[in-house]
Enzyme design. Sequence first.
Site, PDB file in Angstrom:
ATOM      1  CD  GLU A  57      -1.151  -2.292   2.162  1.00  0.00           C
ATOM      2  OE1 GLU A  57       0.059  -2.547   1.951  1.00  0.00           O
ATOM      3  OE2 GLU A  57      -1.844  -2.951   2.953  1.00  0.00           O
ATOM      4  CG  LEU A 209      18.484 -28.643  -5.797  1.00  0.00           C
ATOM      5  CD1 LEU A 209      18.457 -29.057  -4.333  1.00  0.00           C
ATOM      6  CD2 LEU A 209      17.233 -29.172  -6.506  1.00  0.00           C
ATOM      7  N   PRO A 304      10.750 -39.069  -4.438  1.00  0.00           N
ATOM      8  CG  PRO A 304      10.481 -40.657  -6.104  1.00  0.00           C
ATOM      9  CD  PRO A 304      11.476 -39.689  -5.562  1.00  0.00           C
TER      10      PRO A 304
HETATM   11  C1  AOF Z   1       0.323  -4.990   4.565  1.00  0.00           C
HETATM   12  N1  AOF Z   1       0.916  -4.831   3.346  1.00  0.00           N
HETATM   13  O1  AOF Z   1       2.434  -5.354   1.820  1.00  0.00           O
HETATM   14  C2  AOF Z   1       2.377  -6.629   3.786  1.00  0.00           C
HETATM   15  C3  AOF Z   1       1.719  -6.814   5.037  1.00  0.00           C
HETATM   16  O2  AOF Z   1       7.077  -6.487  10.310  1.00  0.00           O
HETATM   17  P1  AOF Z   1       6.182  -5.572   9.528  1.00  0.00           P
HETATM   18  O3  AOF Z   1       5.883  -4.279  10.188  1.00  0.00           O
HETATM   19  O4  AOF Z   1       6.632  -5.404   8.091  1.00  0.00           O
HETATM   20  O5  AOF Z   1       4.749  -6.315   9.456  1.00  0.00           O
HETATM   21  C4  AOF Z   1       4.648  -7.603   8.936  1.00  0.00           C
HETATM   22  C5  AOF Z   1       3.195  -8.021   8.919  1.00  0.00           C
HETATM   23  O6  AOF Z   1       2.457  -7.138   8.077  1.00  0.00           O
HETATM   24  C6  AOF Z   1       3.013  -9.403   8.283  1.00  0.00           C
HETATM   25  O7  AOF Z   1       3.047 -10.422   9.245  1.00  0.00           O
HETATM   26  C7  AOF Z   1       1.627  -9.295   7.682  1.00  0.00           C
HETATM   27  O8  AOF Z   1       0.628  -9.475   8.661  1.00  0.00           O
HETATM   28  C8  AOF Z   1       1.579  -7.858   7.236  1.00  0.00           C
HETATM   29  N2  AOF Z   1       2.101  -7.779   5.867  1.00  0.00           N
HETATM   30  N3  AOF Z   1       0.695  -6.009   5.352  1.00  0.00           N
HETATM   31  O9  AOF Z   1      -0.549  -4.205   4.939  1.00  0.00           O
HETATM   32  C9  AOF Z   1       1.917  -5.590   2.932  1.00  0.00           C
HETATM   33  N4  AOF Z   1       3.425  -7.388   3.408  1.00  0.00           N
HETATM   34 ZN    ZN Z   2       1.246  -2.742   6.054  1.00  0.00          ZN
END
Ligand code: AOF
Ligand code: ZN
Length: 366
Positions: A57, A209, A304
């Site tokens: 965002e 890999l 497998p």
């Molecule tokens: C969002 N937008 O693009 C993502 C989110 O450690 P922080 O502050 O970066 O927060 C991580 C948490 O934020 C992660 O566990 C998930 O809940 C959320 N990720 N949230 O609004 C984003 N990547």
């Molecule tokens: Zn966020």
Amino acid sequence: MSAGTDRRLMALALTLGERNLGRTWPNPSVGAVVADEDGSLIVAGGATQPGGRPHAERVALASAGEAARGRTLYVSLEPCSHHGKSPPCSDAVIASGIRRVVSAIEDPDDRVAGRGHALLRAAGISVEVGCLADRARRSHRGHMTRVTKGRPAVTVKLARTTEGFAGSRSGPRLLITGEDARARVHLMRAHADAIMVGIGTILADDPFLDVRLPGLESRSPIRIVIDSGLRTPVGSRIVGDSGRVPTWIVTTAGASFEAERAFVASGAEVLRVEPDAAGRVDLGQALQLLGARGLTRVFCEGGPELANALARADLIDELTLATGRSARGQGDVPALGPDLQDFMDGLRLVGDEGAGSDLFMFWEKP
Ligand code: AOF
Ligand code: ZN
């Protein structure tokens, strides 16, 4: 605004987010789009950045600037509400003047869990949740699984001949799939946080890999070997170039410390978990450890035996089978072990895709 327009713009947000899968762990890879009221103008887009921050965002809103005022924000996961390593995205959305938010799903992270949507609504923003929710759940399966189960989501990929064999114990190595399928698998690797194999695959194939698609070489994920007895050869390729791409060897608590020293000297890491009743790496514990290290998406390429053991322990979330329709060589190792065959009864076939003369089929846990 029509539901069709909302879906089209949400699909774009999801696609933006999915491009960075494999690069954002421990965070989800979210996508965001800012558009005008009737969806005819796309003002800005963004995705979670490598390493997990800035969040999607913030990227989209920073790029929109003042043009965000009065617009609609499409976001593939609920905007966060917590003060983590960055301030809450919901505050940024409110400050930007966005009037309407279309969000695909709630974030199960208990620091968020509905509070992001609630904060937006409390600020007078119209919030609709659930647009393309199924695709978003698939897109964020790694994050959801880690948050709710403490382990990464596991996708098992196996290749088989039309007769159902993955390899040959007695004869030369089977050539199962062609060049197009190989490229498709490398793209799957690039979107994973880690590639995982059993020791049998290392001993049989000495694989690299890594991702060898032009332009995507830097997206090789961590390589993980499940190796109960530390039998990985110190001279193997994945150990030899562990300075370029990290290699983690998961073994049992009692495995040789002398062997460990040799790996560490080469730059590979050794992780230890308690053995199971049979003295092998306890796969449930191994995945919990990988989850604690932040991994959200593990792409398991067999062999497998490891795939069958993961099925027995109910640790598979997605299964991808590549059938080589012009495979060469005589196989004698079945791709699907008995436990995996039983496990497949509980999976849902969600799609198929041709690659050259080969065929991919995709199953998921419902
Ligand atoms: C969002 N937008 O693009 C993502 C989110 O450690 P922080 O502050 O970066 O927060 C991580 C948490 O934020 C992660 O566990 C998930 O809940 C959320 N990720 N949230 O609004 C984003 N990547
Ligand atoms: Zn966020």
